[in-house]
Write an enzyme that holds these catalytic residues in place. Structure first.
Site, short mmCIF file in Angstrom:
data_model
loop_
_atom_site.label_atom_id
_atom_site.label_comp_id
_atom_site.label_asym_id
_atom_site.label_seq_id
_atom_site.Cartn_x
_atom_site.Cartn_y
_atom_site.Cartn_z
N GLU A 55 0.80 -1.24 0.00
CA GLU A 55 0.00 0.00 0.00
C GLU A 55 0.83 1.28 0.00
OE1 GLU A 55 -3.95 -1.43 2.35
OE2 GLU A 55 -2.30 -0.81 3.62
C1 ACM Z 1 -1.92 -5.50 4.21
O1 ACM Z 1 -2.96 -5.99 4.68
N1 ACM Z 1 -1.87 -4.19 3.99
C2 ACM Z 1 -0.76 -6.32 3.90
#
Ligand code: ACM
Length: 538
Positions: A331
């Site tokens: 992310e």
């Molecule tokens: C994640 O759940 N951002 C790896």
């Protein structure tokens, strides 16, 4: 002869042979072993019995067994170097790592293994087999182990539980409790999410502000995403290096490798709050109160940032013997890099086309550094450079990378089309499957009930058999944004952790949800005694 002797002399002697024969339905083991053959009668655990071993590793496991038997049954057994013993640890070089055989007769118990792990798991099985017989004479020990032969080995070599410490600090006692429970379930990797936007939880000597500043925040968002509510309470905590060493040793005694996660280049606000120069914005920030993906990244184009990452890794290498170190990598808000003139200039000068390419370029650099120090990188599957996030605000046309991820990096699959996993495994990457739809413990039981967790198969349909070995196993992840207390974490974790343990250990042919639930009910009695706040068995 011996049985006859016992029958004749019962009124006068305390007989050492226990005659109870167990039925198959009384054998409740979790995770279910590969092969079980039940025999007649049982072995009686008694004061003064002897345990022998052939090497130092077995001696340690034998000592662990002595403590376990004393705590559970009140009987004191003793170790002997050699000679006739009632419980014998032996080496069998034909067995794989983590495999064991356990042979119990009314006269003795033989544990064979080719590793410390195998012996340790035989002891865990023995512990689950121990039961109290209430039909014996008051003065006698009542603890029996059924006559049985078990040949056992895990399906996967990677059976992980992840604890998110960054959102809330859980503390040493809780971590040790989790390690105990993992060991009982034959799970062998504790993936420790120690760093994120909301907190930095590990002392790093060279950068003291990481914990002085990064381990504390003034408030926390509560409830759920965008709730608009906060607790109003400051939160904080971190592990000193001494505590980390103690926990690593505690885990190793239980055959658990601790894989620390040092998130980079996103989810890095706690570090940037401590050292502003790590980021791209050059603006002082506080450790964020709101969870989610809203913040600055490391500026990976600065040599000082690269040096920081290497310095922290060097301290992690000293603390964690694990061959694998996790770097997160999920992310990453690419718009941060898209808006930074410094980053854009660097990308243009180095012919780096997209932020995803920049991330892989950085990751490959760090991977090489790890390799030079005998370690192997692991990261969430964003590090392959594929587009996984359709709700984020990066430019829409430039997210997929051309740069190839270094081949020895372990890809931790959590999001995206399952074909991404198949493709990575076919290219030869090692994979740990933590597909969020099946393995996220922060998800509610309504969406991920016990049976769904149990039915998870880390090997996806359609993956050619020749690549199955590239899927090392699975992880289950306890993200903690909305579980501020340890009791909340227990509620989300138990009993689903047991389902993941069996997914990791038991062959597909041997899996059966109904018998799993019966064994789980036994395990849950132990959780209840410890006061673990588990959700009901559905
Ligand atoms: C994640 O759940 N951002 C790896």
């Amino acid at each position: 002869m011996r049985y006859l002797f016992c029958l004749l002399f019962i009124p006068f002697f305390s007989c050492s042979v226990a005659n109870k024969t167990f039925t198959a339905s009384e054998i409740k083991l979790l995770p279910k072993p590969e092969e079980i053959t039940l025999g007649e009668a049982s072995f009686l655990v008694k004061n003064g019995k002897h345990i022998s071993f052939e090497n130092e590793d077995q001696k340690q496991t034998a000592s662990y067994l002595v403590k376990l038997l004393e705590a559970k049954t009140g009987n004191q057994l003793s170790l002997v170097e050699s000679g006739r013993a009632d419980i014998q640890f032996k080496t069998d070089e034909t067995l794989e790592d983590e495999a064991y055989t356990l042979l119990v007769t009314p006269d003795n118990i033989t544990i064979k293994s080719n590793s410390r792990a195998g012996a340790f798991y035989a002891v865990q099985t023995l512990n689950q087999l121990l039961s109290e017989d209430n039909n014996v004479n008051q003065n006698q020990s009542k603890w029996l182990v059924p006559s049985i032969e078990i040949n056992d080995a895990p399906r996967f070599k990677w059976r992980a539980y992840m604890l998110d410490e960054a959102r809330y600090f859980h503390g040493e006692d809780f971590v040790k409790q989790m390690l105990d429970q993992m060991a009982a379930l034959k799970m062998n990797v504790f993936h420790w999410h120690l760093v994120d936007d909301a907190g930095w939880r590990i002392e790093i000597k060279k950068y003291p502000l990481l914990t002085e500043v990064g381990a504390f925040r003034t408030d926390s968002e509560i409830g759920t995403w965008k709730s608009g509510k906060t607790s109003g309470e400051p939160h904080g905590g971190f592990y000193t290096q001494e505590q980390i060493k103690d926990i690593v040793a505690y885990a190793a005694e239980r055959n658990i490798k601790i894989v620390p996660e040092f998130e980079m280049p996103g989810h890095s606000s706690a570090a940037i709050a401590a050292y502003t120069w790590l980021g791209t914005a050059d603006i002082d920030i506080d450790v964020p109160v709101k969870f989610g993906r809203h913040y600055d990244n490391y500026d990976v184009t600065k040599p000082e940032t690269i040096q920081f990452v290497k310095d922290v890794l060097l301290e992690l290498f000293d603390l964690f013997p694990s061959d694998v170190i996790h770097i997160g990598g999920d992310e990453v808000p690419y718009e941060v890099w898209e808006k930074s003139p410094r980053v854009q200039k660097y990308m243009a000068e180095h012919g780096i086309k997209t932020p995803a390419d920049l991330q892989i370029d950085f990751v490959n650099k760090i991977s090489l550094f790890m390799q030079d120090h005998g370690r192997r990188m692991m990261g969430w599957n964003e590090i392959m450079g594929k587009k996984l996030h359709f709700d984020f605000e990066e430019k829409k046309d430039d997210e997929e990378a051309e740069t190839e991820l270094a081949k020895n990096v372990i890809v931790h699959f959590w999001k995206g089309d399952i074909n991404l996993l198949t493709e990575a495994a076919s290219k030869g990457y090692g994979i740990v499957n933590s597909w969020h739809k099946f393995t996220y413990l922060d998800y509610k039981y309504k969406g991920t009930p016990l049976e769904k967790a149990y039915r998870f198969n880390p090997i996806p349909d359609g993956l050619d058999e020749k690549y199955h070995k590239n899927v090392y196993g699975l992880g289950c992840q306890m993200w903690s944004e909305w579980t501020p207390t340890n009791k909340d974490v227990e509620f989300q974790t138990f009993p689903r952790i047991a389902a993941y343990a069996e997914v990791g250990w038991t062959t597909l042919e041997n899996k059966d949800f109904e018998s799993f639930k019966l064994a789980l009910a036994e395990i849950k009695k132990g959780w209840d005694l410890l006061g673990i706040n588990s959700y009901k068995i559905e």
